[in-house]
Structure formats: C-alpha cells, structure tokens
Write an enzyme that holds these catalytic residues in place. Structure first.
Site, mmCIF file in Angstrom:
data_model
loop_
_atom_site.group_PDB
_atom_site.id
_atom_site.type_symbol
_atom_site.label_atom_id
_atom_site.label_comp_id
_atom_site.label_asym_id
_atom_site.label_seq_id
_atom_site.Cartn_x
_atom_site.Cartn_y
_atom_site.Cartn_z
ATOM 1 N N ARG A 122 11.159 19.159 20.279
ATOM 2 C CA ARG A 122 10.974 20.459 19.630
ATOM 3 C C ARG A 122 11.127 21.642 20.592
ATOM 4 N NH1 ARG A 122 7.896 21.111 15.069
ATOM 5 N NH2 ARG A 122 6.906 19.100 15.470
ATOM 6 N N CYS A 157 14.192 20.754 -7.931
ATOM 7 C CA CYS A 157 13.242 20.598 -9.025
ATOM 8 C C CYS A 157 11.927 19.983 -8.561
ATOM 9 C CB CYS A 157 13.879 19.782 -10.135
ATOM 10 S SG CYS A 157 15.347 20.609 -10.731
ATOM 11 N N TYR A 174 13.854 19.289 13.972
ATOM 12 C CA TYR A 174 13.409 18.609 12.753
ATOM 13 C C TYR A 174 13.901 19.356 11.510
ATOM 14 C CZ TYR A 174 10.672 16.348 16.329
ATOM 15 O OH TYR A 174 10.307 15.682 17.470
HETATM 16 C C1 LIG Z 1 9.030 12.546 18.467
HETATM 17 C C2 LIG Z 1 8.783 12.021 19.824
HETATM 18 C C3 LIG Z 1 8.919 12.844 20.936
HETATM 19 C C4 LIG Z 1 9.257 14.303 20.840
HETATM 20 O O1 LIG Z 1 8.244 15.089 20.296
HETATM 21 P P1 LIG Z 1 8.371 16.688 20.279
HETATM 22 O O2 LIG Z 1 7.140 17.138 19.625
HETATM 23 O O3 LIG Z 1 9.585 17.016 19.504
HETATM 24 O O4 LIG Z 1 8.485 17.121 21.700
HETATM 25 C C5 LIG Z 1 8.727 12.282 22.187
HETATM 26 N N1 LIG Z 1 8.407 10.978 22.328
HETATM 27 C C6 LIG Z 1 8.253 10.162 21.275
HETATM 28 C C7 LIG Z 1 7.884 8.742 21.491
HETATM 29 C C8 LIG Z 1 8.433 10.652 19.992
HETATM 30 O O5 LIG Z 1 8.269 9.840 18.942
#
Ligand SMILES: *Cc1c(COP(=O)(O)O)cnc(C)c1O
Length: 430
Positions: free
Chosen positions: A285, A353, A382
C-alpha cells in the site's frame, strides 16, 4: 491547490488551465482517449515512494520486497524492478507477474496460507529467494515437493505474534484468531519436526501483522517479540539468519498521520537492529496507494429528496474498498471550482445493483453536473487488483503516466472479449 486536492501529491499533480493534470498530462485528455472509468498511475510517485522507504532502510541493510497484491500491473511492477525492488507474492499468478515485470526470482518471497502443490513447485523451480511457510502442515508439503524436485527449499516460518495492529478487522492478520502464521508458543515442535524433514533449510522467521497500520507501536511490539523468538531458536541450535518484517505501513486517506520512512527505520533499528539477521520488509500500500486514482464520470445528479446522489460510471466492481472496508477516498472534480463556491452534500454512488455500491455519503463537494469528471484519490493500492466484472461490466483499464506522456497498460476488457472466455455445452439448445 486546495483542501480538495490534499491527497493528490503535489510532486506529481498540478492544475493546468483550471484542470487537474498528472505529470503534466491533463486527466480530461486521458479520459477523452480511453473513456471512463479508468485507473491513472504516476510513474514518478511510485518511484518516490519506493525510494523514500528504500533509502531510509538502506543503512540497516533492509531489503524491500514489494507486495504485488497492492497493484500487480506488469508496467508498475517493472518500474519497481528497475529500482531494485524484490517482490512479496501470495500466489503462483503473482510469481508469473513478478517475473514478467523483471523482478529476479532470487528476490521473490512467497507468503500465503494456502499455497498449492503446483504453486510451491512453480516457486521452487523458479528458484525464488524464500518461501514463508504459515503452518507445520505446509512445511511438510514444501518438504515433500522439494524432495520430489531434488531440491532443498529455503524456508522462513511465519509467526503469528498475537499483536493487535489496531486496524480494520478484515485486514488484521497478527492476532491469534487470525488464520495466518504459526502461534509463537507452538514453536517448540519445530526442533523435532525439522529433524524429520530432509529437504528444508529453515533460514529465518517472518511476520506480518496486518495492513493500514498507522502507529509504530504495533510494529515495535511485533518486531520485539520476533527478536525474542530469534534468540530463543538460536539458543536451541537453529541458524536463524533472516528476519522478514512484513508490510502494513499505513498511509493517509484523509488526514491521518502515518509512520514516515524514518520512523519505520527507527522502529526496526531499535527492535531488531542488533540481531545480525538479514532484514526484509514487504510494503504494498505505502508504495502505490497515493500514486494512483480512479477517474470516473458523473452520469446523473439525482435529486433524491433528502439526499442528493451523484451517480458515477465507476462501481464497486472497479473499486471495492469502500464497500468492503468502509474506506474513505477523497473525491476531486477534474475541473477545479472557483475558490468561493458553495459546497453541497452528495452521496457518490455507482450504478451497481447493491446499496454497498457507495463511494461516499454526505460528502461536501463543489456542485457537480452530469458529464463532469471526478477522481477518487489514493486508489492505487488494492484498487485495480481487486476489480472484477460484476453486473457484466467491462474490466476497468489502467493507464500509466510518465513525464508528459501516457500509455494504457491494461486495456478495458469488453463484454465481447469476456464472452469469449465462456463456452456453450453441446446439450444446451438455443
Ligand atoms: C498484503 C501483505 C503485505 C502488504 O501489506 P500492505 O499493507 O499493502 O503493505 C505484506 N506481506 C504479506 C504477507 C501480505 O499478505
């Protein structure tokens, strides 16, 4: 730039002729060429976010594995590959994407609770850096497949540290009742079980406590717990040389205060800096969220009596976060209003809907009219990866901007194309 544009990073957004422009490209120009809705990403911002973190962590020798599931477009991945990023993948499909984007297998880490035989074999054959195993059951599976392939698998054990990340329940992953990792107090079994596994090299531990975490305290708590576990395992004779600290670094969607790269670096240094482990993080993220927006057009402004609805042409199938996590995205008209104009309250909704197809409730916005373009800010993470085709809609396209030019990096997948994925059995008559 005003409060309306607070979530559009000033390093890449500007106002040209009264309109929003990304890296010098007017959003309206892209909309005219591509149609709406579409995702729009900034190459420069992806780089800035990556470099900000990577440079803060470099003195600690921490390697950065970009979590592909945040935004897995191959063009975006290749920007990060060129910066030297590794990848954190959670499926065989993401491995295919990471490699297609130019991330070397030797910099790929594979997480996830339900890796299939085929995915584990794919990863081992590709020669990835490390598999993060999430259970003893999975360790046995990796051991068997590595044996069949005549390989030894480098594995880190993902530990569930039982720490509350203080984030949305659907993205909390480090509490005991979450499905992720092995309970910290069940590591006692490790010695015996590992002895019986001939095809696994336990190289380290991994942790990831959740996503959109805004305070450093949950990280510090989890990392400190991991440091204790590393020391304990070493005392029992295990060579624990790697520690994967996961991702989850939060970002502002409204006016939240998020941890800065230097605060993250300080937390890591203070908690695990003296272990002598090769450290890694897995941010998703924080690298791409504010590098992308969803551009959509107002179809109608519907007078609903009490409520004024702005019905836009993007739906929850294009951006699922508000429906799934009640998340907030700032909404900005592409043609910026006069500064003294009076704002009105809108519910900004899509055409799907379901009542959950709502991007904002009672949002104060400059007056909107049918045909206006708006952007939903902070949608780079996301967003497109979670998009689907519910209500038989075309799959939303993705557009990448770079210094005055733009390119469609995933085209809109039309219904004609989608019908081509389906087949009519011979017994069905029409
Ligand atoms: C989703 C995920 C991340 C990344 O998370 P962010 O909040 O997008 O930084 C890192 N490691 C694992 C194992 C994940 O499932």
């Amino acid at each position: 730039m005003t409060d309306l544009t607070r979530r559009l990073p000033a390093s890449c957004w500007s106002v040209l002729d009264g309109e929003l422009a990304l890296e010098g490209v007017k959003v309206s120009e892209v909309a005219a060429a591509v149609g709406t809705p579409f995702y729009l990403y900034s190459t420069q911002r992806v780089r800035e976010n990556y470099r900000g973190l990577a440079e803060a962590l470099a003195p600690l020798g921490v390697s950065v594995h970009y979590a592909m599931k945040a935004c897995a477009n191959v063009a975006v991945v290749s920007i990060l590959a060129a910066e030297g990023a590794g990848a954190d993948i959670v499926s065989g499909g993401e491995l295919t994407r990471a490699l297609a984007g130019g991330i070397p297998a030797a910099r790929v880490v594979f997480s996830g609770v339900g890796k299939t035989d085929a995915e584990i074999a794919q990863a081992l054959k590709a020669g990835i850096h490390q598999i993060n195993a999430e259970s003893y059951e999975e360790l046995w599976r990796i051991d068997r497949i590595a044996g069949e392939l005549g390989l030894v698998a480098d594995v880190a054990l993902r530990v569930n540290p039982d720490v509350d990340a203080d984030t949305h329940a659907k993205i909390t992953t480090g509490k005991r009742d979450n499905k992720f990792g092995v309970d910290a107090d069940r590591l006692g079994r490790l010695d015996n079980e590992l002895k019986a596994m001939g095809n696994i090299r336990l190289v380290g531990l991994a942790v990831h406590i959740g996503s959109q975490i805004l305070a450093t305290k949950p990280f510090a708590e989890a990392y400190r717990r991991m440091a204790g576990l590393v020391r304990g395992l070493r005392e029992r004779g295990h060579t624990i040389e790697r520690l994967d600290l996961g991702g989850g670094f939060g970002i502002p969607y409204q006016n939240e205060l998020a941890p800065t790269p230097s605060e993250i670096a300080a937390t890591i240094r203070e908690t695990v800096g003296d272990l002598g482990c090769a450290l890694a993080v897995e941010p998703g993220r924080s690298i791409v969220a504010d590098a992308g927006v969803l551009v959509t057009r107002v179809e109608f402004v519907k007078d609903g009596g009490e409520i004024r609805f702005a019905v836009v042409d993007a739906g929850m199938n294009d951006l699922m976060r508000p429906a799934m996590y009640d998340s907030h995205h700032d909404i900005v008209p592409v043609k910026l209003p006069e500064s003294d104009i009076e704002y009105l309250a809108y519910d900004v909704v899509g055409p799907i809907c379901e009542s959950s197809d709502t991007f904002a409730k009672r949002r104060a916005l400059p007056p909107l009219s049918a045909g206006d373009l708006v952007v939903l800010a902070t949608a780079g993470a996301y967003g497109a990866t979670m998009a689907g085709t519910y209500n038989a809609r075309a799959l939303v396209p993705e557009v990448l901007v770079d210094a005055g030019r733009f390119a469609v990096v995933r085209r809109r997948v039309s219904l004609e194309e989608q019908l081509g994925w389906e087949a009519m059995p011979a017994w069905v008559t029409r």
